[in-house]
Design a protein around this motif. Structure first.
Motif, mmCIF file in Angstrom:
data_model
loop_
_atom_site.group_PDB
_atom_site.id
_atom_site.type_symbol
_atom_site.label_atom_id
_atom_site.label_comp_id
_atom_site.label_asym_id
_atom_site.label_seq_id
_atom_site.Cartn_x
_atom_site.Cartn_y
_atom_site.Cartn_z
ATOM 1 N N LYS A 1 -2.514 10.206 0.401
ATOM 2 C CA LYS A 1 -2.279 8.850 -0.101
ATOM 3 C C LYS A 1 -3.587 8.083 -0.084
ATOM 4 O O LYS A 1 -4.426 8.296 0.779
ATOM 5 C CB LYS A 1 -1.239 8.143 0.771
ATOM 6 N N PRO A 2 -3.742 7.198 -0.996
ATOM 7 C CA PRO A 2 -4.972 6.403 -1.005
ATOM 8 C C PRO A 2 -5.035 5.495 0.230
ATOM 9 O O PRO A 2 -4.035 5.000 0.718
ATOM 10 C CB PRO A 2 -4.872 5.571 -2.281
ATOM 11 N N VAL A 3 -6.223 5.300 0.747
ATOM 12 C CA VAL A 3 -6.420 4.466 1.940
ATOM 13 C C VAL A 3 -6.224 3.009 1.542
ATOM 14 O O VAL A 3 -6.736 2.551 0.534
ATOM 15 C CB VAL A 3 -7.837 4.685 2.514
ATOM 16 N N GLY A 4 -5.522 2.261 2.350
ATOM 17 C CA GLY A 4 -5.291 0.832 2.066
ATOM 18 C C GLY A 4 -3.909 0.628 1.527
ATOM 19 O O GLY A 4 -3.071 0.047 2.172
ATOM 20 N N GLY A 5 -3.604 1.064 0.408
ATOM 21 C CA GLY A 5 -2.289 0.990 -0.212
ATOM 22 C C GLY A 5 -1.601 -0.352 0.001
ATOM 23 O O GLY A 5 -2.167 -1.405 -0.223
ATOM 24 N N ARG A 6 -0.343 -0.313 0.455
ATOM 25 C CA ARG A 6 0.436 -1.537 0.685
ATOM 26 C C ARG A 6 0.477 -1.926 2.160
ATOM 27 O O ARG A 6 1.148 -2.880 2.531
ATOM 28 C CB ARG A 6 1.853 -1.350 0.183
ATOM 29 N N GLY A 7 -0.193 -1.212 3.000
ATOM 30 C CA GLY A 7 -0.209 -1.500 4.436
ATOM 31 C C GLY A 7 -0.769 -2.878 4.744
ATOM 32 O O GLY A 7 -0.262 -3.592 5.610
ATOM 33 N N TRP A 8 -1.806 -3.278 4.030
ATOM 34 C CA TRP A 8 -2.395 -4.606 4.276
ATOM 35 C C TRP A 8 -1.411 -5.713 3.938
ATOM 36 O O TRP A 8 -1.368 -6.746 4.601
ATOM 37 C CB TRP A 8 -3.703 -4.769 3.489
ATOM 38 N N LEU A 9 -0.585 -5.499 2.905
ATOM 39 C CA LEU A 9 0.416 -6.498 2.522
ATOM 40 C C LEU A 9 1.476 -6.633 3.622
ATOM 41 O O LEU A 9 1.881 -7.749 3.968
ATOM 42 C CB LEU A 9 1.062 -6.102 1.196
ATOM 43 N N LEU A 10 1.877 -5.499 4.205
ATOM 44 C CA LEU A 10 2.843 -5.528 5.296
ATOM 45 C C LEU A 10 2.277 -6.279 6.504
ATOM 46 O O LEU A 10 2.949 -7.126 7.103
ATOM 47 C CB LEU A 10 3.252 -4.104 5.686
ATOM 48 N N PHE A 11 1.034 -5.985 6.852
ATOM 49 C CA PHE A 11 0.391 -6.691 7.975
ATOM 50 C C PHE A 11 0.248 -8.182 7.698
ATOM 51 O O PHE A 11 0.423 -9.019 8.575
ATOM 52 C CB PHE A 11 -0.973 -6.082 8.300
ATOM 53 N N LEU A 12 -0.054 -8.545 6.456
ATOM 54 C CA LEU A 12 -0.178 -9.953 6.078
ATOM 55 C C LEU A 12 1.165 -10.662 6.217
ATOM 56 O O LEU A 12 1.256 -11.755 6.785
ATOM 57 C CB LEU A 12 -0.702 -10.069 4.641
ATOM 58 N N VAL A 13 2.231 -10.046 5.724
ATOM 59 C CA VAL A 13 3.570 -10.635 5.813
ATOM 60 C C VAL A 13 3.996 -10.765 7.272
ATOM 61 O O VAL A 13 4.515 -11.801 7.699
ATOM 62 C CB VAL A 13 4.591 -9.807 5.006
ATOM 63 N N LEU A 14 3.769 -9.720 8.075
ATOM 64 C CA LEU A 14 4.117 -9.793 9.498
ATOM 65 C C LEU A 14 3.298 -10.855 10.224
ATOM 66 O O LEU A 14 3.809 -11.563 11.085
ATOM 67 C CB LEU A 14 3.934 -8.425 10.165
ATOM 68 N N GLY A 15 2.037 -10.976 9.872
ATOM 69 C CA GLY A 15 1.188 -12.007 10.478
ATOM 70 C C GLY A 15 1.668 -13.402 10.135
ATOM 71 O O GLY A 15 1.724 -14.297 10.999
#
Length: 100
Positions: A8-22
């Motif tokens: 899988k490409p690095v980064g993907g949607r993980g940053w969006l999940l962390f942003l929403v949780l933050g």
């Protein structure tokens, strides 16, 4: 050289999940801060009411104590007795009674 196609490409949607949780965590902390501030204000208000009530009761108690002392003074008792035409009892008028 072979390429790994399944990676899988690095980064993907993980940053969006962390942003929403933050953002969610910030909102929850903000709500907790507002709620605790409201509770503090309510508590302060009720403490002030209780202190004012206690102050008023102390002042009233002091006034009542002064009035009680005035009413129990020998001069006031004598004046009241004369006002109601009371006399001192004669020696034979008082009899001791024992409570059983």
């Amino acid at each position: 050289m072979k390429r790994n196609v399944s990676a899988k490409p690095v980064g993907g949607r993980g940053w969006l999940l962390f942003l929403v949780l933050g953002l969610l965590a910030c909102m929850v902390m903000g709500l907790v801060l507002v709620w605790s501030n409201i509770e503090r204000m309510d508590t302060t208000y009720f403490i002030n009411i209780a202190q004012n009530t206690m102050r008023e009761r102390r002042a009233l108690r002091a006034k009542l104590e002064v009035e009680r002392e005035r009413l129990l003074s020998p001069y006031e008792l004598r004046r009241r007795a004369e006002e109601f035409s009371m006399r001192e009892p004669k020696p034979g008028q008082i009899r001791r009674m024992d409570a059983q």
